[in-house]
Design a protein around this motif. Structure first.
Motif, PDB file in Angstrom:
ATOM      1  N   ASN A  92      21.247  21.045   9.314  1.00  0.00           N
ATOM      2  CA  ASN A  92      21.577  21.190  10.730  1.00  0.00           C
ATOM      3  C   ASN A  92      22.959  20.598  11.026  1.00  0.00           C
ATOM      4  OD1 ASN A  92      18.411  20.085  10.640  1.00  0.00           O
ATOM      5  ND2 ASN A  92      18.748  22.031  11.700  1.00  0.00           N
ATOM      6  N   VAL A  93      23.326  19.597  10.225  1.00  0.00           N
ATOM      7  CA  VAL A  93      24.617  18.920  10.424  1.00  0.00           C
ATOM      8  C   VAL A  93      25.316  18.817   9.073  1.00  0.00           C
ATOM      9  CG1 VAL A  93      25.780  16.818  11.229  1.00  0.00           C
ATOM     10  CG2 VAL A  93      23.611  17.517  12.295  1.00  0.00           C
ATOM     11  N   LEU A  94      26.597  19.168   9.056  1.00  0.00           N
ATOM     12  CA  LEU A  94      27.424  19.021   7.848  1.00  0.00           C
ATOM     13  C   LEU A  94      28.434  17.903   8.109  1.00  0.00           C
ATOM     14  CD1 LEU A  94      28.547  20.175   5.083  1.00  0.00           C
ATOM     15  CD2 LEU A  94      30.100  21.552   6.494  1.00  0.00           C
ATOM     16  N   ILE A  95      28.502  16.938   7.200  1.00  0.00           N
ATOM     17  CA  ILE A  95      29.531  15.885   7.292  1.00  0.00           C
ATOM     18  C   ILE A  95      30.476  16.058   6.104  1.00  0.00           C
ATOM     19  CG2 ILE A  95      30.016  13.403   7.230  1.00  0.00           C
ATOM     20  CD1 ILE A  95      27.317  12.895   8.526  1.00  0.00           C
ATOM     21  N   LEU A  96      31.767  16.158   6.397  1.00  0.00           N
ATOM     22  CA  LEU A  96      32.779  16.186   5.339  1.00  0.00           C
ATOM     23  C   LEU A  96      33.405  14.797   5.272  1.00  0.00           C
ATOM     24  CD1 LEU A  96      34.582  19.618   5.946  1.00  0.00           C
ATOM     25  CD2 LEU A  96      32.672  19.115   4.407  1.00  0.00           C
ATOM     26  N   SER A  97      33.286  14.141   4.120  1.00  0.00           N
ATOM     27  CA  SER A  97      33.694  12.746   3.936  1.00  0.00           C
ATOM     28  C   SER A  97      34.807  12.700   2.892  1.00  0.00           C
ATOM     29  CB  SER A  97      32.450  11.981   3.462  1.00  0.00           C
ATOM     30  OG  SER A  97      32.765  10.794   2.804  1.00  0.00           O
ATOM     31  N   PHE A  98      36.013  12.234   3.293  1.00  0.00           N
ATOM     32  CA  PHE A  98      37.143  12.284   2.350  1.00  0.00           C
ATOM     33  C   PHE A  98      38.303  11.406   2.827  1.00  0.00           C
ATOM     34  CE2 PHE A  98      39.898  14.897   5.030  1.00  0.00           C
ATOM     35  CZ  PHE A  98      38.990  15.527   5.867  1.00  0.00           C
ATOM     36  N   PRO A  99      39.177  11.008   1.897  1.00  0.00           N
ATOM     37  CA  PRO A  99      40.448  10.389   2.280  1.00  0.00           C
ATOM     38  C   PRO A  99      41.456  11.502   2.579  1.00  0.00           C
ATOM     39  CG  PRO A  99      40.230  10.382  -0.118  1.00  0.00           C
ATOM     40  CD  PRO A  99      38.997  11.054   0.426  1.00  0.00           C
ATOM     41  N   LEU A 100      42.300  11.299   3.588  1.00  0.00           N
ATOM     42  CA  LEU A 100      43.331  12.299   3.883  1.00  0.00           C
ATOM     43  C   LEU A 100      44.320  12.346   2.720  1.00  0.00           C
ATOM     44  CD1 LEU A 100      44.066  14.113   6.401  1.00  0.00           C
ATOM     45  CD2 LEU A 100      45.895  12.462   6.836  1.00  0.00           C
ATOM     46  N   TYR A 101      44.522  13.535   2.166  1.00  0.00           N
ATOM     47  CA  TYR A 101      45.532  13.749   1.120  1.00  0.00           C
ATOM     48  C   TYR A 101      46.539  14.758   1.661  1.00  0.00           C
ATOM     49  CZ  TYR A 101      42.956  11.576  -2.872  1.00  0.00           C
ATOM     50  OH  TYR A 101      42.334  10.729  -3.766  1.00  0.00           O
ATOM     51  N   TRP A 102      47.780  14.346   1.795  1.00  0.00           N
ATOM     52  CA  TRP A 102      48.843  15.263   2.231  1.00  0.00           C
ATOM     53  C   TRP A 102      48.465  16.010   3.519  1.00  0.00           C
ATOM     54  CZ3 TRP A 102      53.006  13.646   0.263  1.00  0.00           C
ATOM     55  CH2 TRP A 102      53.063  13.213  -1.054  1.00  0.00           C
ATOM     56  N   PHE A 103      48.029  15.230   4.511  1.00  0.00           N
ATOM     57  CA  PHE A 103      47.655  15.785   5.829  1.00  0.00           C
ATOM     58  C   PHE A 103      46.456  16.731   5.719  1.00  0.00           C
ATOM     59  CE2 PHE A 103      51.779  15.513   8.640  1.00  0.00           C
ATOM     60  CZ  PHE A 103      52.053  14.255   8.145  1.00  0.00           C
ATOM     61  N   SER A 104      45.650  16.631   4.679  1.00  0.00           N
ATOM     62  CA  SER A 104      44.617  17.640   4.435  1.00  0.00           C
ATOM     63  C   SER A 104      43.459  17.022   3.649  1.00  0.00           C
ATOM     64  CB  SER A 104      45.277  18.804   3.671  1.00  0.00           C
ATOM     65  OG  SER A 104      44.369  19.856   3.464  1.00  0.00           O
ATOM     66  N   THR A 105      42.566  17.876   3.170  1.00  0.00           N
ATOM     67  CA  THR A 105      41.475  17.392   2.314  1.00  0.00           C
ATOM     68  C   THR A 105      41.967  17.270   0.870  1.00  0.00           C
ATOM     69  OG1 THR A 105      40.796  19.638   1.772  1.00  0.00           O
ATOM     70  CG2 THR A 105      39.731  18.639   3.674  1.00  0.00           C
ATOM     71  N   PRO A 106      41.320  16.432   0.045  1.00  0.00           N
ATOM     72  CA  PRO A 106      41.583  16.507  -1.393  1.00  0.00           C
ATOM     73  C   PRO A 106      41.294  17.928  -1.904  1.00  0.00           C
ATOM     74  CG  PRO A 106      40.267  14.562  -0.867  1.00  0.00           C
ATOM     75  CD  PRO A 106      40.317  15.399   0.380  1.00  0.00           C
ATOM     76  N   ALA A 107      42.039  18.342  -2.933  1.00  0.00           N
ATOM     77  CA  ALA A 107      41.931  19.720  -3.432  1.00  0.00           C
ATOM     78  C   ALA A 107      40.497  20.088  -3.817  1.00  0.00           C
ATOM     79  CB  ALA A 107      42.862  19.901  -4.629  1.00  0.00           C
ATOM     80  N   ILE A 108      39.754  19.108  -4.331  1.00  0.00           N
ATOM     81  CA  ILE A 108      38.389  19.409  -4.775  1.00  0.00           C
ATOM     82  C   ILE A 108      37.523  19.843  -3.587  1.00  0.00           C
ATOM     83  CG2 ILE A 108      37.388  17.059  -4.576  1.00  0.00           C
ATOM     84  CD1 ILE A 108      36.152  17.524  -7.399  1.00  0.00           C
TER      85      ILE A 108
END
Ligand code: FAD
Length: 234
Positions: A92-108
């Motif tokens: 029901n809920v998606l959480i995307l958890s990441f450090p900002l890399y180059w103003f964006s998500t990590p490539a993975i």
């Protein structure tokens, strides 16, 4: 509620990973069902390629989105993608958890988006924004940054954070139909002292208690556009 966390950090002892671990325990304590795709731990393959398809509509020329649609309809998507699609669709809920890399998500994580948000299932034709295939789900971005809060804003050196995150918040999460919540942002993480970082964990924990009731950010509705997608008010 079923909450799925997609997490991208190469270090299990990192602060971003501590945020993810805390989210799992706080949400489970709230009696939510929580699942996690820890992309580095899974050695997730981020490369969209012909190998993602068990059959081909056109064996001679790869149009990735068309083959996504064809293989989704035929049940012949690669097993690693299918497993992630199943987790996403159950949530029901998606959480995307990441450090900002180059103003964006990590490539993975970008590779998770490219391969898992299937054309034909999550979007396609005029099925996007409030008509997207993932409508009814909520999405939260939980992101750590090196930069300080004052560096982001209208006249700030890096510009507005909402603009920086537009490809993710609007172009991906809202585009596929999800209700996008205000991101949780942990600024300046490597340079804070332990007490300041503990306060960010506390703030994130408190925020997680309200996510199922929060109002989403305003996003486009197809009702406001004509059949050629010009604004009706024009
Ligand atoms: P870590 O370095 O893992 O942790 C920081 C400290 O917290 C460590 O001392 C750790 O021991 C400690 N810690 C761990 N657990 C806890 C806990 N439970 N409680 C308290 N402390 C704890 N930043 C930007 O602002 N903009 C960019 O565009 C950007 N691009 C980047 C591109 C790349 C390729 C890289 C590598 C970094 C970039 N950064 C950028 C910086 C990056 O976003 C930050 O370094 C990152 O968000 C910090 O989070 P972390 O989890 O990696 O911190």
């Amino acid at each position: 509620m079923h909450i799925h966390i997609v997490h991208a950090h190469p270090e299990p002892a990192s602060f971003t990973s501590a945020m993810k671990d805390m989210a799992v325990s706080v949400l489970r304590a709230q009696e939510h069902v929580v699942s996690v795709s820890d992309l580095y731990a899974m050695n997730w393959n981020p490369v969209a390629s012909a190998a993602d398809f068990g059959s081909r509509q056109d064996a001679d020329y790869l149009v990735y989105a068309l083959e996504q649609r064809y293989n989704w309809a035929n049940g012949s998507i690669a097993p690693d993608i299918q497993a992630e699609v199943d987790r996403l669709m159950a949530a029901n809920v998606l959480i995307l958890s990441f450090p900002l890399y180059w103003f964006s998500t990590p490539a993975i994580m970008k590779g998770w988006i490219d391969r898992v948000l299937l054309s034909g299932l999550c979007y396609g034709g005029k099925r996007f924004y409030d008509q997207g295939g993932l409508r009814g789900k909520k999405a939260l971005v939980a992101c750590t940054l090196g930069g300080q809060e004052h560096m982001f804003g209208k006249d700030a050196i890096h510009g507005e954070i909402d603009a920086m995150l537009t490809p993710l918040l609007r172009g991906t999460l809202a585009y596929t139909g999800m209700d996008v919540l205000t991101p949780f942002l942990g600024y300046h993480i490597p340079y804070l002292d332990q007490k300041e970082r503990a306060k960010i964990l506390e703030d994130y924990s408190a925020r997680l208690l309200s996510i199922t009731n929060e109002a989403p950010l305003p996003m486009p509705s197809l009702d406001d556009y004509d059949h050629q997608l010009h604004p009706k008010s024009r």
